[in-house]
Design an enzyme around this catalytic site. Structure first.
Site, PDB file in Angstrom:
ATOM      1  N   HIS A  66      -0.493  -4.168  10.907  1.00 32.76           N
ATOM      2  CA  HIS A  66       0.570  -5.037  11.426  1.00 32.76           C
ATOM      3  C   HIS A  66       0.812  -4.827  12.930  1.00 32.76           C
ATOM      4  O   HIS A  66       1.947  -4.753  13.386  1.00 32.76           O
ATOM      5  CB  HIS A  66       1.859  -4.861  10.617  1.00 32.76           C
ATOM      6  CG  HIS A  66       1.665  -5.150   9.166  1.00 32.76           C
ATOM      7  ND1 HIS A  66       1.450  -6.425   8.677  1.00 32.76           N
ATOM      8  CD2 HIS A  66       1.580  -4.324   8.090  1.00 32.76           C
ATOM      9  CE1 HIS A  66       1.266  -6.374   7.374  1.00 32.76           C
ATOM     10  NE2 HIS A  66       1.330  -5.119   6.990  1.00 32.76           N
ATOM     11  N   SER A 104       3.878  -6.739   2.568  1.00 35.80           N
ATOM     12  CA  SER A 104       2.523  -6.673   3.121  1.00 35.80           C
ATOM     13  C   SER A 104       1.501  -7.151   2.079  1.00 35.80           C
ATOM     14  O   SER A 104       1.509  -8.323   1.693  1.00 35.80           O
ATOM     15  CB  SER A 104       2.233  -5.250   3.621  1.00 35.80           C
ATOM     16  OG  SER A 104       1.007  -5.188   4.316  1.00 35.80           O
ATOM     17  N   LEU A 105       0.658  -6.268   1.597  1.00 35.02           N
ATOM     18  CA  LEU A 105      -0.301  -6.603   0.536  1.00 35.02           C
ATOM     19  C   LEU A 105       0.380  -7.321  -0.631  1.00 35.02           C
ATOM     20  O   LEU A 105      -0.183  -8.228  -1.247  1.00 35.02           O
ATOM     21  CB  LEU A 105      -0.950  -5.301   0.036  1.00 35.02           C
ATOM     22  CG  LEU A 105      -1.519  -5.273  -1.379  1.00 35.02           C
ATOM     23  CD1 LEU A 105      -2.795  -6.075  -1.431  1.00 35.02           C
ATOM     24  CD2 LEU A 105      -1.756  -3.854  -1.831  1.00 35.02           C
ATOM     25  N   GLN A 121       0.215 -12.507   9.196  1.00 40.12           N
ATOM     26  CA  GLN A 121       0.814 -11.255   8.700  1.00 40.12           C
ATOM     27  C   GLN A 121       0.064  -9.998   9.149  1.00 40.12           C
ATOM     28  O   GLN A 121       0.667  -8.950   9.367  1.00 40.12           O
ATOM     29  CB  GLN A 121       0.873 -11.325   7.172  1.00 40.12           C
ATOM     30  CG  GLN A 121       1.692 -10.236   6.513  1.00 40.12           C
ATOM     31  CD  GLN A 121       1.047  -9.752   5.223  1.00 40.12           C
ATOM     32  OE1 GLN A 121      -0.013  -9.142   5.241  1.00 40.12           O
ATOM     33  NE2 GLN A 121       1.696 -10.011   4.115  1.00 40.12           N
ATOM     34  N   ARG A 135      -9.598  -8.680   2.558  1.00 33.59           N
ATOM     35  CA  ARG A 135      -8.585  -8.197   3.507  1.00 33.59           C
ATOM     36  C   ARG A 135      -8.706  -6.690   3.701  1.00 33.59           C
ATOM     37  O   ARG A 135      -8.672  -6.182   4.826  1.00 33.59           O
ATOM     38  CB  ARG A 135      -7.193  -8.553   2.961  1.00 33.59           C
ATOM     39  CG  ARG A 135      -6.003  -8.083   3.799  1.00 33.59           C
ATOM     40  CD  ARG A 135      -4.721  -8.458   3.050  1.00 33.59           C
ATOM     41  NE  ARG A 135      -3.512  -8.216   3.804  1.00 33.59           N
ATOM     42  CZ  ARG A 135      -2.767  -7.123   3.735  1.00 33.59           C
ATOM     43  NH1 ARG A 135      -3.139  -6.125   2.920  1.00 33.59           N
ATOM     44  NH2 ARG A 135      -1.656  -6.988   4.448  1.00 33.59           N
ATOM     45  N   GLN A 145       0.827  -1.211   0.000  1.00 26.03           N
ATOM     46  CA  GLN A 145       0.000   0.000   0.000  1.00 26.03           C
ATOM     47  C   GLN A 145       0.860   1.260   0.000  1.00 26.03           C
ATOM     48  O   GLN A 145       1.905   1.304   0.640  1.00 26.03           O
ATOM     49  CB  GLN A 145      -0.887  -0.006   1.257  1.00 26.03           C
ATOM     50  CG  GLN A 145      -2.141   0.818   1.105  1.00 26.03           C
ATOM     51  CD  GLN A 145      -3.233   0.374   2.069  1.00 26.03           C
ATOM     52  OE1 GLN A 145      -3.297  -0.785   2.449  1.00 26.03           O
ATOM     53  NE2 GLN A 145      -4.092   1.288   2.463  1.00 26.03           N
TER      54      GLN A 145
END
Length: 290
Positions: free
Chosen positions: A194, A87-88, A243, A112, A9
């Site tokens: 996170h 991440s993503l 995650q 998500r 992101q």
């Protein structure tokens, strides 16, 4: 050996993907398919929307995922020995290496994003970028604060993002500056990604992942949670769920890939953020984008 890496992101920009759509019939088909799966015209927002429209949670994550996956799948140069995503980006990496179908990956990313948005609305929370301190110092200061605040993104040496309650992050920023941080800057984000505050989203994503079919990956995916290469489907699924509440160990992932033989890193998707981070982790490796 070549590692292909996928951004997270923040990499979005107005007009993203229009060049891919116009130049490749396969890209056009994937963009059209994405619009059908999501039930709204993501492609129109990507091509014609404003920066603010692209910042909407339901748009940002699918948009970056779509751009990244299309970039990989239409390129003859995409021949990975290993993959990783920030991440993503881990979802993009898993579609690109064959562990997830395009449609299932997009559906999970959309779920998500919405689950994270809901978790953000349950408690006001934030993140902050910390520059110029050793990871251990940041961890120690966060651990000493009687609020939710944790290390969330290990981006490169001397660049770490913390995440937690607004009060916790503000208190940590003050102490981090006092400890010698060059900067401790609160970021314009909607929540504490996170961190333990994402637990409601983690539970929702776990249910979605449980009912999704995963296939055998073509090559290992180095996952954020433990910075290790994985090909076992059960491990991959478990790490994807973890995650959301665990830190992104990007520095450690890049070092692990280098230790396992990676000599070049190719970024797939919008922007060049990951190339910059990788160069700061190890200036000796080659970086490029497709």
């Amino acid at each position: 050996m070549k590692s292909f890496v996928f951004p997270g992101q923040g990499a979005q920009f107005p007009g993203m993907g229009k060049d891919l759509y116009d130049s490749s019939p396969k890209a056009k088909q994937l963009f059209d398919q994405a619009d059908d799966v999501l039930g709204f015209k993501l492609s129109t927002i990507m091509f014609e929307g404003t920066a603010d429209e692209l910042k909407q949670t339901k748009v940002t994550q699918p948009a970056i995922f779509l751009h990244s996956v299309v970039t990989a799948l239409i390129s003859d140069a995409f021949q990975p020995d290993m993959v990783a995503g920030h991440s993503l980006g881990e979802f993009s990496a898993l579609v690109a290496n064959g562990a997830l179908s395009f449609e299932d990956g997009l559906t999970l990313v959309s779920k998500r994003a919405m689950a994270m948005q809901k978790a953000c609305e349950l408690q006001e929370s934030t993140m902050a970028a910390v520059l110029g301190l050793a990871d251990e110092v940041v961890e120690e200061i966060c651990a000493g604060i009687d609020e939710v605040v944790v290390a969330a993104n290990y981006n490169c040496p001397g660049q770490l993002v913390i995440s937690g309650s607004i009060k916790g992050v503000e208190m940590a920023c003050e102490q981090l500056k006092a400890a010698g941080a060059k900067r401790a800057l609160i970021l314009p984000v909607g929540g504490a990604f996170h961190s333990p505050l994402m637990e409601p989203a983690r539970e929702e994503l776990a249910a979605a992942i449980e009912t999704t079919a995963f296939g055998a990956p073509k090559c290992p995916v180095y996952q954020n949670v433990d910075a290790k290469g994985h090909i076992d489907i059960m491990e991959i699924k478990s790490n994807l769920v973890s995650q959301l509440t665990a830190p992104v160990r990007w520095t450690q992932s890049v070092n692990a890939m280098i230790a396992d033989g990676a000599t070049s890193f190719v970024e797939c998707g919008p922007g060049k953020v990951l190339q910059g981070l990788i160069k700061k982790i190890d200036s000796g490796v080659e970086t490029a984008s497709i």
